[in-house]
Design an enzyme around this catalytic site. Sequence first.
Site, PDB file in Angstrom:
ATOM      1  N   THR A   1       0.834  -1.206   0.000  1.00 37.53           N
ATOM      2  CA  THR A   1       0.000   0.000   0.000  1.00 37.53           C
ATOM      3  C   THR A   1       0.865   1.252   0.000  1.00 37.53           C
ATOM      4  O   THR A   1       0.666   2.163  -0.815  1.00 37.53           O
ATOM      5  CB  THR A   1      -0.928  -0.019   1.246  1.00 37.53           C
ATOM      6  OG1 THR A   1      -1.757  -1.180   1.146  1.00 37.53           O
ATOM      7  CG2 THR A   1      -1.778   1.235   1.334  1.00 37.53           C
TER       8      THR A   1
ATOM      9  N   CYS B   1      -8.940  -6.610   1.350  1.00 40.25           N
ATOM     10  CA  CYS B   1      -9.095  -5.151   1.433  1.00 40.25           C
ATOM     11  C   CYS B   1     -10.348  -4.681   0.704  1.00 40.25           C
ATOM     12  O   CYS B   1     -10.771  -3.540   0.859  1.00 40.25           O
ATOM     13  CB  CYS B   1      -7.863  -4.461   0.872  1.00 40.25           C
ATOM     14  SG  CYS B   1      -6.782  -5.504  -0.051  1.00 40.25           S
TER      15      CYS B   1
ATOM     16  N   ASN C   1      -4.710  -9.515  -8.206  1.00 43.70           N
ATOM     17  CA  ASN C   1      -4.753 -10.252  -6.939  1.00 43.70           C
ATOM     18  C   ASN C   1      -6.080 -10.968  -6.696  1.00 43.70           C
ATOM     19  O   ASN C   1      -6.177 -11.784  -5.793  1.00 43.70           O
ATOM     20  CB  ASN C   1      -4.465  -9.299  -5.774  1.00 43.70           C
ATOM     21  CG  ASN C   1      -5.377  -8.095  -5.771  1.00 43.70           C
ATOM     22  OD1 ASN C   1      -5.553  -7.432  -6.801  1.00 43.70           O
ATOM     23  ND2 ASN C   1      -5.985  -7.805  -4.647  1.00 43.70           N
TER      24      ASN C   1
ATOM     25  N   SER D   1       5.768  -6.720  -1.850  1.00 40.71           N
ATOM     26  CA  SER D   1       5.386  -6.823  -0.444  1.00 40.71           C
ATOM     27  C   SER D   1       5.785  -8.199   0.081  1.00 40.71           C
ATOM     28  O   SER D   1       5.712  -9.195  -0.654  1.00 40.71           O
ATOM     29  CB  SER D   1       3.872  -6.617  -0.324  1.00 40.71           C
ATOM     30  OG  SER D   1       3.471  -6.668   1.015  1.00 40.71           O
TER      31      SER D   1
ATOM     32  N   HIS E   1       4.488 -10.051   2.737  1.00 36.86           N
ATOM     33  CA  HIS E   1       3.587 -11.027   3.365  1.00 36.86           C
ATOM     34  C   HIS E   1       2.819 -11.905   2.380  1.00 36.86           C
ATOM     35  O   HIS E   1       2.072 -12.789   2.793  1.00 36.86           O
ATOM     36  CB  HIS E   1       2.661 -10.340   4.382  1.00 36.86           C
ATOM     37  CG  HIS E   1       1.559  -9.504   3.810  1.00 36.86           C
ATOM     38  ND1 HIS E   1       0.255  -9.928   3.795  1.00 36.86           N
ATOM     39  CD2 HIS E   1       1.554  -8.279   3.252  1.00 36.86           C
ATOM     40  CE1 HIS E   1      -0.509  -8.977   3.267  1.00 36.86           C
ATOM     41  NE2 HIS E   1       0.261  -7.964   2.931  1.00 36.86           N
TER      42      HIS E   1
ATOM     43  N   THR F   1      12.911   5.263  10.959  1.00 34.58           N
ATOM     44  CA  THR F   1      13.820   4.162  11.297  1.00 34.58           C
ATOM     45  C   THR F   1      13.383   2.902  10.563  1.00 34.58           C
ATOM     46  O   THR F   1      12.213   2.516  10.618  1.00 34.58           O
ATOM     47  CB  THR F   1      13.829   3.924  12.826  1.00 34.58           C
ATOM     48  OG1 THR F   1      14.181   5.159  13.451  1.00 34.58           O
ATOM     49  CG2 THR F   1      14.795   2.832  13.211  1.00 34.58           C
TER      50      THR F   1
HETATM   51  N1  PMP Z   1      -1.296  -4.631  -4.350  1.00 36.81           N
HETATM   52  C1  PMP Z   1      -1.836  -5.843  -4.481  1.00 36.81           C
HETATM   53  C2  PMP Z   1      -1.995  -6.411  -5.850  1.00 36.81           C
HETATM   54  C3  PMP Z   1      -2.214  -6.577  -3.349  1.00 36.81           C
HETATM   55  O1  PMP Z   1      -2.749  -7.788  -3.472  1.00 36.81           O
HETATM   56  C4  PMP Z   1      -2.012  -6.008  -2.069  1.00 36.81           C
HETATM   57  C5  PMP Z   1      -2.403  -6.758  -0.815  1.00 36.81           C
HETATM   58  N2  PMP Z   1      -3.750  -7.128  -0.774  1.00 36.81           N
HETATM   59  C6  PMP Z   1      -1.451  -4.725  -1.991  1.00 36.81           C
HETATM   60  C7  PMP Z   1      -1.099  -4.069  -3.150  1.00 36.81           C
HETATM   61  C8  PMP Z   1      -1.214  -4.072  -0.670  1.00 36.81           C
HETATM   62  O2  PMP Z   1      -0.122  -4.664  -0.040  1.00 36.81           O
HETATM   63  P1  PMP Z   1       0.064  -4.582   1.535  1.00 36.81           P
HETATM   64  O3  PMP Z   1      -0.948  -5.491   2.148  1.00 36.81           O
HETATM   65  O4  PMP Z   1       1.482  -5.044   1.759  1.00 36.81           O
HETATM   66  O5  PMP Z   1      -0.128  -3.154   1.913  1.00 36.81           O
END
Ligand code: PMP
Length: 362
Positions: free
Chosen positions: A69, A313, A144, A191, A193, A229
């Site tokens: 994000t 999200c 996604n 990212s 995770h 930091t």
């Molecule tokens: N871009 C895409 C394509 C995602 O799937 C996600 C996570 N759902 C994000 C951005 C946002 O990443 P983060 O959860 O690390 O903020």
Amino acid sequence: MIYLDNGATTKPHKEVIQLLSQAMEQSFFNPSSLHGGGLLMEKKLKWAKETFFDLLGQRGDFYFTSGGTESNNLAILGSLGAKKHIITTKAEHPSVLRVVELQKSRGYKVDYVETDKYGTVCPDSLKELLTSQTGIVSIMDTNNELGTTQDINALGNIIKSHSNAIFHVDAVASFGKRQLALSNVDVLTISAHKIHGPQGIGGIFIKPKVRIKPIFFGGSQQKKIRPGTEFTTGALAFVLAAQLAYIRMEKNFPHVQALRNKIAQLPIKNMVVNTPANALPYILNISFLGAKGQVIVNALSAQEIYTSTGAACNERSHNILKTLGHSQEVYEGAIRISFSQYNTMDEIEVVSEALTKVSNLF
Ligand code: PMP
């Protein structure tokens, strides 16, 4: 529990957890400190960035951020300038869509490239929209929610030959899962995770000569482009997750593909597949016509099978299938099954049976 919501987040690798806890115990120093501990962490952070250049096969600048994000916000807000035209697609993540949307009231013109029902960008539409006033084009590498992949190299070629725009690519869904074609990409979002790393750490890669302005202001960490930091231990855990993803990429792909195909080919009469056949196999979107996706997700959850109706999200707001013009029956009956290397065919057999049973209720 059978975990099939890897598009929302992934279970951290054991190696990642071990590294993170060891590093937090022993290497908690601030990389800006001038003592030995600080200098060691500064060195490790530098090595971490070099490792990302090696994995991406590109050199430039790399900044650690709090995740996808923030990287998407930085990429877009940081590239805004005199050129008042932005191009993106309606299938982007909200961290792109909402930032872009906000620029309309600040005098920017926003155009959305035409796509097919899978979200695949129509190259001619992109060509037509590009002008000398286009400042940034933001297109994700892999969707996604549907798994749809773009030909980033070809789209980049079009952008470079018809404008001077910065080409930003959100590769959160595909980094570490397929090779990225980055020769025409200026700015890349990743990212941790989604690749079995920790939540709350991500990165932005920026090609040489591309100027991105900061969106946060503070100390002089990370060349003042991303002050604050650094989450150094998280960055080290992210690098490890990325290295493991690249080492295992070739092996994981066919494994996950077999799992995806097994569900995509289930002989369920009211099931339709919303994901294109050539999608990244880690994500499968299917609809049960006549059913509500949420009811299916809940029924599966009651059996400890974790899936989703879409991106976490977006779960309660934006619906990508609706945006892409699918019928109400399709978008209301949709669920997303997202796989990881840790899923097994035995698990998928259980899920297949559960899906068949649940679909019979409608
Ligand atoms: N871009 C895409 C394509 C995602 O799937 C996600 C996570 N759902 C994000 C951005 C946002 O990443 P983060 O959860 O690390 O903020």
